[in-house]
Design a protein around this motif. Structure first.
Motif, PDB file in Angstrom:
ATOM      1  N   ASN A  85       0.852  -1.190   0.000  1.00 47.00           N
ATOM      2  CA  ASN A  85       0.000   0.000   0.000  1.00 47.00           C
ATOM      3  C   ASN A  85       0.890   1.243   0.000  1.00 47.00           C
ATOM      4  O   ASN A  85       1.589   1.529   0.964  1.00 47.00           O
ATOM      5  CB  ASN A  85      -0.905  -0.003   1.231  1.00 47.00           C
ATOM      6  N   ARG A  90      -5.997   3.667   4.105  1.00 49.41           N
ATOM      7  CA  ARG A  90      -5.979   2.212   4.249  1.00 49.41           C
ATOM      8  C   ARG A  90      -6.794   1.548   3.140  1.00 49.41           C
ATOM      9  O   ARG A  90      -7.714   2.147   2.593  1.00 49.41           O
ATOM     10  CB  ARG A  90      -6.516   1.816   5.626  1.00 49.41           C
ATOM     11  N   HIS A  91      -6.427   0.296   2.829  1.00 46.00           N
ATOM     12  CA  HIS A  91      -7.150  -0.484   1.825  1.00 46.00           C
ATOM     13  C   HIS A  91      -7.562  -1.832   2.415  1.00 46.00           C
ATOM     14  O   HIS A  91      -6.964  -2.320   3.377  1.00 46.00           O
ATOM     15  CB  HIS A  91      -6.291  -0.705   0.575  1.00 46.00           C
ATOM     16  N   HIS A  92      -8.587  -2.417   1.810  1.00 43.93           N
ATOM     17  CA  HIS A  92      -9.112  -3.717   2.213  1.00 43.93           C
ATOM     18  C   HIS A  92      -9.377  -4.497   0.922  1.00 43.93           C
ATOM     19  O   HIS A  92     -10.422  -4.345   0.295  1.00 43.93           O
ATOM     20  CB  HIS A  92     -10.406  -3.521   3.017  1.00 43.93           C
ATOM     21  N   LEU A 106      -8.025  -4.447   6.457  1.00 43.64           N
ATOM     22  CA  LEU A 106      -7.418  -3.120   6.443  1.00 43.64           C
ATOM     23  C   LEU A 106      -5.915  -3.101   6.751  1.00 43.64           C
ATOM     24  O   LEU A 106      -5.462  -3.657   7.756  1.00 43.64           O
ATOM     25  CB  LEU A 106      -8.134  -2.220   7.448  1.00 43.64           C
ATOM     26  N   PHE A 107      -5.158  -2.468   5.848  1.00 42.47           N
ATOM     27  CA  PHE A 107      -3.745  -2.224   6.094  1.00 42.47           C
ATOM     28  C   PHE A 107      -3.376  -0.872   5.494  1.00 42.47           C
ATOM     29  O   PHE A 107      -3.953  -0.428   4.508  1.00 42.47           O
ATOM     30  CB  PHE A 107      -2.862  -3.352   5.554  1.00 42.47           C
ATOM     31  N   GLY A 108      -2.413  -0.205   6.138  1.00 43.60           N
ATOM     32  CA  GLY A 108      -2.160   1.195   5.830  1.00 43.60           C
ATOM     33  C   GLY A 108      -0.934   1.450   4.992  1.00 43.60           C
ATOM     34  O   GLY A 108      -0.315   0.530   4.426  1.00 43.60           O
ATOM     35  N   GLN A 109      -0.576   2.719   4.902  1.00 40.61           N
ATOM     36  CA  GLN A 109       0.529   3.166   4.071  1.00 40.61           C
ATOM     37  C   GLN A 109       1.837   2.476   4.444  1.00 40.61           C
ATOM     38  O   GLN A 109       2.161   2.304   5.617  1.00 40.61           O
ATOM     39  CB  GLN A 109       0.703   4.678   4.198  1.00 40.61           C
ATOM     40  N   GLU A 111       2.547  -0.492   4.385  1.00 36.89           N
ATOM     41  CA  GLU A 111       2.369  -1.885   4.811  1.00 36.89           C
ATOM     42  C   GLU A 111       2.125  -2.750   3.579  1.00 36.89           C
ATOM     43  O   GLU A 111       1.697  -2.264   2.538  1.00 36.89           O
ATOM     44  CB  GLU A 111       1.200  -2.005   5.781  1.00 36.89           C
TER      45      GLU A 111
END
Length: 204
Positions: A85, A90-92, A106-109, A111
Motif C-alpha cells: 500500500n 488504508r485499503h481492504h 485493512l492495512f495502511g501506508q 504496509e
C-alpha cells in the motif's frame, strides 16, 4: 563399422533444439482501436514444457493513487502476490472470483500483505473502502503468456511448430469467461502476425 557413426548421428538429432516459431498479435476492438491489458496465453501443439513457470515482470500489485497497479497482472499458478500500500489511506483488498476467494483486511501506508494463488483463472479484485478501485490477476498454467500493450501488441516467442491453442482474455470481453479461443498454425521458424478483433462491453 558404421554403427558408432549412426549412433552419433541419432544422438545429434535428439540433442538439437526443437523447431519453434513466434506469434505477434494485434488486439483491437470492433472499431479497430488497439486494446491494452488483454492477456494472451498459448498451449503449443507439443504441450507445456516441464518445470517452474516464471515471468520477468514479477508478482507485485501495488495500491497507489487509489488504484491497483498494474491494472492487470499475469502470474503463474502457485505464485504469491504482494499487495503493498503506497497510499496515505488504508485499503481492504478482496475477491469473490471462482479462481480465488479471499480478503485482506485493512492495512495502511507502507504496509504490505500477500496471497498465494493456487488455481488458474481470472481473479477480479476490489477494495471494500474504495468502490471505484478494480484490478485483475490472471493466474495461468503456461509459460507462454503476454499482455497487450497500449498499441494492442502482444508477442510470444519460442512456440513449437504445429497448431497452437491461443486464448485471449480481457475483463470486458463478451463471451464465456471473458475469453476468445483461436487455433493458430505455428511455423517451424519465423513470425506469425495476426490482428484479433474483440467484442467488448462498454466500461462502467
Amino acid at each position: 563399422m558404421n554403427e558408432p557413426r549412426l549412433f552419433l548421428a541419432a544422438l545429434s538429432l535428439i540433442a538439437s533444439p526443437a523447431m519453434a516459431g513466434d506469434i505477434d498479435l494485434r488486439i483491437v476492438d470492433a472499431a479497430g482501436r488497439p486494446v491494452s491489458d488483454a492477456v494472451v496465453t498459448v498451449r503449443p501443439a507439443g504441450g507445456i514444457p516441464a518445470g517452474p513457470i516464471r515471468f520477468p515482470w514479477g508478482t507485485t500489485m501495488v495500491q497507489q493513487n487509489i488504484a491497483f497497479s498494474p491494472h492487470v497482472l499475469i502470474v503463474p499458478v502457485g505464485a504469491t502476490v504482494k499487495f503493498p500500500n503506497k497510499d496515505k489511506v488504508r485499503h481492504h483488498v478482496y475477491s469473490f472470483s471462482k479462481a480465488a476467494k479471499f480478503e485482506i483486511k485493512l492495512f495502511g501506508q507502507d504496509e504490505s500483505r500477500s496471497y498465494t494463488f493456487t488455481s488458474p483463472g481470472a481473479v477480479a479484485l476490489g477494495c471494500n473502502i474504495h468502490d471505484a478501485m478494480s484490478g485483475f490477476i490472471k493466474v495461468v498454467d503456461t509459460p507462454f503468456a503476454a499482455k497487450s500493450n497500449a498499441a494492442g501488441q502482444a508477442r510470444i516467442n519460442g512456440l513449437a511448430t504445429g497448431t497452437a491453442r491461443v486464448t485471449v482474455w480481457h475483463p470486458l470481453l463478451k463471451g464465456k469467461d471473458n475469453e476468445l479461443l483461436i487455433n493458430l498454425p505455428i511455423p517451424a521458424s519465423g513470425m506469425v502476425s495476426k490482428t484479433v478483433p474483440l467484442a467488448l462491453r462498454a466500461s462502467k
